[in-house]
Design a protein around this motif. Structure first.
Motif: not given
Length: 313
Positions: A84-88, A90, A112, A114-115, A307, A310-311
């Motif tokens: 969840n906290t890994d920005p790589s 998506d 999360s 967002q993912k 993705h 998030e961007q």
């Protein structure tokens, strides 16, 4: 010529998936890196492994990155929280069943918002049932993610032009009657709600009863309501239905073709064939025997949406 039987058009999921993939590929051209989907496999179910392998193959063939993380189910919670906290990362997909209990529902809520490319987070489920189509209803820039299998059925109905594009968006199934055989929390009930929210009269058939999902006469309601139909069975629903969608997980179950309306559209989303392929072609105008390939492409589409959101965020 008068005695000649009408032709039933058999539409394969692969052909529908191709048109959706064009949309996905166009979206990929607009971003600067391949989105990464991480799959968590903590299930002993052989079907889960097959689905995981199929997801990976489809991702790699279509310009996405996929990483399968196989682990013990007791380690799954911590692994999801790290991802969840890994920005790589998506998107995250978890292959079920794991605990085959309410603990699986808890696991769904760990991913999360967002993912969550499967649309299983409480916020997404709430929005779906309430007919709220955006996470930001005022600005309407971030679409609410829908569960993959119900959305795949929607995309198939759009492809088949069951949706009337002359009508306003959100009302395009107005006048359609649909029977959905299956009321699971994962597919059947969400699908009935989505179809009703788009204007259809939907008969949701489960083992013991029938419910009607609709938005009132003349589409007066913003979201669907559910009415019990005491004493109703498939015998009442099928002769009324323009579209019949079945997902009963049992190889012995077959939809009683003799009850189908002439020219009905029939879609099977079970891993087993719920329609006798020979008999259904004598009654249906269109038959879709499986939807798996469309479901996978919808997953990629959801990943791309997540993705890009998030961007932009």
């Amino acid at each position: 010529m008068a005695d000649e039987k009408p032709n039933c058009k058999v539409v394969l999921a692969n052909n529908i998936a191709k048109s959706l993939l064009e949309e996905v590929h166009a979206g990929l051209q607009k971003i600067d890196r391949k989105p990464l989907l991480v799959g968590f496999l903590a299930s002993a179910d052989p079907a889960a492994k097959v689905y995981a392998d199929w997801t990976g193959k489809t991702c790699e063939e279509n310009g996405f990155q996929f990483e399968l993380r196989t682990l013990d189910r007791e380690d799954l919670e911590d692994a999801i929280l790290v991802a969840n906290t890994d920005p790589s990362v998506d998107g995250i997909i978890v292959y079920y069943p794991i605990f085959s209990s309410r603990q699986d529902q808890y696991i769904q809520q760990l991913v999360s918002l967002q993912k969550d490319v499967e649309g299983l987070s409480h916020r997404y489920i709430f929005n779906m049932y309430q007919n709220i189509r955006f996470l930001d209803p005022e600005e309407k820039t971030k679409k609410s993610v829908l569960p993959c299998t119900p959305l795949a059925v929607i995309k198939i109905l759009e492809y088949l032009r069951i949706y009337n594009t002359i009508l306003p968006y959100g009302n395009r199934l107005y006048g359609r009657t649909v029977t959905v055989i299956n009321r699971s929390e994962v597919v059947g009930r969400p699908l009935a709600a989505l179809l009703a929210n788009d204007g259809a009269c939907v008969y949701s058939v489960d083992i013991g009863d029938v419910q009607q999902f609709h938005r009132g006469e003349g589409l007066r309601k913003r979201r669907h309501e559910v009415v019990e139909k005491p004493g109703w069975t498939l015998e009442n629903c099928l002769p009324l239905s323009d579209v019949v969608i079945s997902g009963v997980p049992g190889e012995k179950y077959k939809v009683p073709v003799e009850l189908l309306r002439e020219g009905a559209v029939c879609i099977n989303f079970s891993s087993e064939r719920n329609f006798d392929s020979g008999k259904v072609k004598e009654k249906a105008s269109i038959y879709v025997p499986a939807i798996g390939k469309v479901t996978i492409v919808v997953l990629l589409r959801n990943l791309l949406v997540s993705h890009c959101a998030e961007q932009d965020g």
